[in-house]
Design an enzyme around this catalytic site. Structure first.
Site, short mmCIF file in Angstrom:
data_model
loop_
_atom_site.label_atom_id
_atom_site.label_comp_id
_atom_site.label_asym_id
_atom_site.label_seq_id
_atom_site.Cartn_x
_atom_site.Cartn_y
_atom_site.Cartn_z
N ASP A 12 0.55 -1.15 -0.05
CA ASP A 12 -0.28 -0.46 0.06
C ASP A 12 1.28 1.19 0.07
O ASP A 12 0.86 1.88 1.02
CB ASP A 12 -0.75 0.12 0.98
N LYS A 49 0.44 -7.12 -3.01
CA LYS A 49 -0.59 -7.06 -3.82
C LYS A 49 -0.25 -6.09 -3.98
O LYS A 49 0.44 -4.27 -3.56
CB LYS A 49 -1.86 -7.23 -2.14
N ASP A 76 -5.32 -5.76 -6.88
CA ASP A 76 -6.99 -5.35 -5.49
C ASP A 76 -7.56 -4.70 -6.38
O ASP A 76 -7.09 -3.52 -6.11
CB ASP A 76 -6.49 -5.87 -4.26
N LYS A 78 -11.45 -4.65 -7.48
CA LYS A 78 -12.76 -4.69 -6.64
C LYS A 78 -13.44 -4.48 -7.92
O LYS A 78 -14.06 -3.97 -7.05
CB LYS A 78 -12.86 -4.57 -5.05
N HIS A 80 -16.45 -3.89 -9.73
CA HIS A 80 -17.84 -4.08 -9.71
C HIS A 80 -18.71 -3.25 -10.83
O HIS A 80 -18.50 -1.54 -10.20
CB HIS A 80 -18.60 -3.48 -8.28
N ASP A 81 -19.68 -3.85 -11.59
CA ASP A 81 -20.13 -2.69 -12.44
C ASP A 81 -20.98 -3.89 -13.56
O ASP A 81 -20.98 -5.03 -13.21
CB ASP A 81 -19.26 -2.12 -13.18
N ILE A 82 -22.38 -3.43 -14.68
CA ILE A 82 -22.50 -4.83 -15.46
C ILE A 82 -21.36 -5.71 -15.80
O ILE A 82 -20.52 -5.22 -16.12
CB ILE A 82 -23.52 -3.01 -16.32
N ASN A 84 -21.49 -6.62 -18.63
CA ASN A 84 -20.55 -5.97 -19.94
C ASN A 84 -19.36 -5.88 -19.57
O ASN A 84 -18.14 -5.70 -20.43
CB ASN A 84 -21.38 -5.52 -20.70
N THR A 139 -14.59 -5.26 5.02
CA THR A 139 -13.88 -5.71 6.46
C THR A 139 -14.74 -3.92 7.26
O THR A 139 -15.09 -3.81 8.92
CB THR A 139 -12.60 -5.51 7.37
N ARG A 201 -2.06 -10.05 12.35
CA ARG A 201 -1.14 -8.46 13.08
C ARG A 201 -1.07 -9.72 13.84
O ARG A 201 -0.56 -11.56 14.11
CB ARG A 201 -2.30 -8.08 13.79
N GLY A 230 0.16 -6.16 5.68
CA GLY A 230 0.50 -5.19 5.30
C GLY A 230 1.57 -4.35 6.26
O GLY A 230 2.88 -4.43 6.31
N ARG A 231 0.90 -3.88 7.10
CA ARG A 231 1.24 -2.79 8.12
C ARG A 231 2.76 -3.46 8.43
O ARG A 231 3.95 -3.58 9.41
CB ARG A 231 0.81 -1.93 8.63
O1 C5P Z 1 -2.11 -2.91 6.53
P1 C5P Z 1 -2.89 -3.94 7.06
O2 C5P Z 1 -1.86 -5.35 7.05
O3 C5P Z 1 -3.97 -3.71 7.92
O4 C5P Z 1 -3.27 -4.36 5.15
C1 C5P Z 1 -4.66 -4.97 4.77
C2 C5P Z 1 -4.41 -4.80 3.61
O5 C5P Z 1 -5.80 -5.67 3.10
C3 C5P Z 1 -5.08 -3.55 2.99
O6 C5P Z 1 -4.38 -3.45 1.38
C4 C5P Z 1 -6.54 -3.21 2.88
O7 C5P Z 1 -6.89 -2.56 1.94
C5 C5P Z 1 -6.78 -5.48 2.11
N1 C5P Z 1 -8.13 -5.46 2.81
C6 C5P Z 1 -8.63 -5.66 3.91
N2 C5P Z 1 -9.30 -6.02 4.09
C7 C5P Z 1 -10.58 -6.37 3.25
C8 C5P Z 1 -10.03 -6.45 2.12
C9 C5P Z 1 -9.02 -5.78 1.26
O8 C5P Z 1 -7.59 -5.33 4.78
N3 C5P Z 1 -11.97 -6.72 3.64
#
Ligand code: C5P
Length: 251
Positions: A12, A49, A76, A78, A80-82, A84, A139, A201, A230-231
């Site tokens: 990210d 990602k 990633d 995501k 979301h549309d019609i 076609n 989430t 985490r 991520g973090r």
């Molecule tokens: O930094 P962290 O570990 O929270 O990053 C989680 C990653 O997963 C982020 O890129 C976030 O956009 C993605 N994500 C999420 N929950 C979802 C879908 C994607 O945290 N339901």
């Protein structure tokens, strides 16, 4: 056959420079680490990602750059549309040669089928076909939002289960979900249906903005196929140690 399992690093970052700087640091140190016998994390470049922010800033060039460097990529976006529009867009994405991509299950079964058709057309020239997965519920959506804003009166777990079943009916490979939902999704959709789980985490980390979290070891026990981290890795003092620990706990 057992699903492939892996740790996916959520890159990210705002731009290509920041991303490459981070990955250079990670792989350079990692190459040294790999030469030590006591590490069991394999030799492949990390699975990464790319989300909307980085993709909209840098475009498909970002994907080419990471592919050239040997990374597997989960794009990633995501969609979301019609049906076609999603089919045509997925055909373009299939041509990028990414390894995993996603849509919102809220688009319905027809939209997801169209996504799959488009993706397979676009990826026709690649031997390894990309995995297509669906976001069940974000989430950031809680029960209150579901009931009061979206006017969906069923409980969250029922909605997630039905959306996962819809994704499977449409021929998708799996869903993005919480590790807390992985076992139930495998139960209703089958063991080979992928569960890709963010919200990871280490025990000593803060949760940041994630509400329900698990450690990599707990996610393994819960049956997650891929964890998206991520973090805990990108913001760690020593990202390589954090990445290695994720691999050792999860794989
Ligand atoms: O930094 P962290 O570990 O929270 O990053 C989680 C990653 O997963 C982020 O890129 C976030 O956009 C993605 N994500 C999420 N929950 C979802 C879908 C994607 O945290 N339901």
């Amino acid at each position: 056959m057992a699903n492939q399992r892996d740790v996916i690093i959520a890159c990210d970052f705002k731009c290509a420079d920041e991303t490459i700087q981070f990955l250079d640091r990670l792989t350079r140190i990692r190459d040294e680490v790999i030469s030590c016998d006591n590490y069991r994390i394999g030799t492949g470049r990390p699975f990464v990602k790319i989300g909307m922010e980085l993709f909209y800033a840098e475009g498909p060039e970002m994907i080419k750059l990471l592919k050239k460097r040997g990374h597997k990529i989960f794009l990633d976006l995501k969609l979301h549309d019609i049906p076609n529009t999603v089919k045509k867009s997925m055909q373009v994405i299939g041509g990028y040669g990414v390894d995993m991509v996603n849509v919102h299950a809220a688009g319905g079964v027809r939209m997801m089928q169209a996504a799959k058709e488009g993706l397979m057309l676009g990826a026709a020239r690649f031997a390894d076909k990309p995995k297509l997965i669906a976001v069940t519920q974000l989430t950031s959506t809680d029960e209150e939002t579901l009931h009061k804003e979206l006017l969906i009166d069923r409980p969250m777990n029922e909605v997630v289960r039905q959306y996962a079943l819809n994704a499977r009916e449409a021929g998708l490979d799996g869903v993005v979900c919480s590790a807390f939902e992985a076992a139930e999704i495998h139960e209703v959709c089958g063991a080979d249906f992928l569960t890709v789980t963010p919200g990871i985490r280490f025990v000593e980390n803060t949760n940041d903005d994630q509400k329900r979290v698990m450690t990599p070891a707990q996610a393994k026990l819960a049956g997650s196929d891929y964890i998206v981290v991520g973090r805990p890795i990108t913001a760690a003092d020593r990202p390589i140690d954090a990445y290695t620990r994720c691999k050792e706990e999860f794989l």
